[in-house]
Structures are given as C-alpha cells and as structure tokens.
Scaffold this motif. Structure first.
Motif, PDB file in Angstrom:
ATOM      1  N   PRO A 148       0.822  -1.217   0.000  1.00  0.00           N
ATOM      2  CA  PRO A 148       0.000   0.000   0.000  1.00  0.00           C
ATOM      3  C   PRO A 148       0.855   1.265   0.000  1.00  0.00           C
ATOM      4  CG  PRO A 148      -0.836  -1.577   1.602  1.00  0.00           C
ATOM      5  CD  PRO A 148       0.493  -2.095   1.123  1.00  0.00           C
ATOM      6  N   GLY A 188      -1.641   2.844   3.660  1.00  0.00           N
ATOM      7  CA  GLY A 188      -2.301   1.900   4.557  1.00  0.00           C
ATOM      8  C   GLY A 188      -3.681   1.567   4.034  1.00  0.00           C
ATOM      9  N   VAL A 189      -4.489   0.938   4.880  1.00  0.00           N
ATOM     10  CA  VAL A 189      -5.859   0.577   4.527  1.00  0.00           C
ATOM     11  C   VAL A 189      -6.803   1.531   5.244  1.00  0.00           C
ATOM     12  CG1 VAL A 189      -7.618  -1.237   4.609  1.00  0.00           C
ATOM     13  CG2 VAL A 189      -5.219  -1.845   4.199  1.00  0.00           C
ATOM     14  N   LYS A 211     -13.475  -1.006   2.907  1.00  0.00           N
ATOM     15  CA  LYS A 211     -12.074  -0.914   3.308  1.00  0.00           C
ATOM     16  C   LYS A 211     -11.325  -0.849   1.990  1.00  0.00           C
ATOM     17  CE  LYS A 211     -10.516  -4.070   6.104  1.00  0.00           C
ATOM     18  NZ  LYS A 211     -10.291  -5.234   6.990  1.00  0.00           N
ATOM     19  N   THR A 254      -7.528   0.505  -0.301  1.00  0.00           N
ATOM     20  CA  THR A 254      -6.144   0.955  -0.319  1.00  0.00           C
ATOM     21  C   THR A 254      -5.663   1.064  -1.749  1.00  0.00           C
ATOM     22  OG1 THR A 254      -3.939   0.582   0.613  1.00  0.00           O
ATOM     23  CG2 THR A 254      -5.110  -1.358  -0.195  1.00  0.00           C
ATOM     24  N   TYR A 255      -4.644   1.870  -1.951  1.00  0.00           N
ATOM     25  CA  TYR A 255      -3.927   1.939  -3.220  1.00  0.00           C
ATOM     26  C   TYR A 255      -2.608   1.193  -3.032  1.00  0.00           C
ATOM     27  CZ  TYR A 255      -6.791   5.701  -5.325  1.00  0.00           C
ATOM     28  OH  TYR A 255      -7.794   6.456  -5.882  1.00  0.00           O
TER      29      TYR A 255
END
Length: 147
Positions: free
Chosen positions: A112, A115-116, A124, A126-127
């Motif tokens: 990530p 983060g998430v 939820k 993330t990238y």
C-alpha cells in the motif's frame, strides 16, 4: 450511439511479472499475442510498433486489462504516477478479502502507498503500487450485520 468499455490498456516493463501479479489476484489470461505491422502503426500511432500483449479478464467476465510490453519502439521509463496527477490514474478491483489480497500483492513486492482506510463503513480500501508502477486500488465491501 451505443458504447461499451472493452478494456484498459497498460504498458508494462515486464509482461510475465505483471501477468503473475494480476493472475494471483484472481484475473485470468484470455489471450496472448505479439503484434506488429502497418495496422498497429496506424492504430497506435507509432512507427515500427511491435509489442507482446496479453488480455486478462476478471472472474465475472466484465472487466478486462490489456497488458503490453514494447519490443519496438523502446519503452520509455517514467516516474510512477502520483494519485493527484492528471491523466490515467489507477485500475480498481473489488475483492472479498482485502487482507488476503494484500498478502498476495506483498508476495510480488507490492505494498500500500500508505495503509488501509475505511470509507463511511462501506468499504475498506487501499492503493497499492503494482508492477511497473501501476496504481491498483483494492476495495472490500463491508457487510453490515443486524445484531
């Protein structure tokens, strides 16, 4: 006029490594080829266009990625895209288990950006910085339970 999204095309540094990343996440290779010739020069707008390509598909059959690794002209390295840059931004996938998807991504050295996060108790997400610097969004829909 009718319109339908066919696929998202992404130029990659290493076709095999990128295929491994996306197939480990659950996509399937539905075709591979090496393309060149006048028709590709015309369609793509590059003289001497020659590339190895692979078409990948999501399990539901509705989403496709076309990955291509240039043989000629030589691929041009760029700095990885930042989330706030204008232009092609990211490819996004819904996953049923974001933690498992992140474990899979980590096996490919992809982590990530920060983060998430949780978006309004709905997702939820993330990238992740994927192969060749591709930004991949992973999102898990949160299930609300009545208690």
């Amino acid at each position: 006029m009718a319109i339908k999204l066919e696929n998202v095309g992404i130029a990659v540094r290493d076709l095999e490594a990128t295929i491994a990343f996306f197939t480990d996440l659950g996509l399937t290779v539905v075709g591979r080829d090496t393309v060149s010739g006048e028709w590709t020069d015309t369609a793509v707008g590059l003289d001497g266009n020659h590339a190895r390509i692979a078409m990948l598909q999501t399990p539901d059959g509705r989403g496709r990625l076309e990955l291509f690794e240039y043989i000629h002209p030589e691929a041009i390295e760029t700095t990885p895209t930042l989330p706030n840059e204008i232009g092609m931004h990211r490819v996004a996938f819904s996953v049923d288990d974001i933690d498992k998807a992140l474990e899979t991504a980590a096996k490919h050295g992809c982590f990530p950006l920060r983060g998430v996060a949780t978006y309004e108790d709905v997702y939820k997400l993330t990238y992740v910085r994927g192969p060749s610097g591709i930004i991949v969004m992973l999102a898990e829909e949160l299930k609300k339970t009545d208690g």
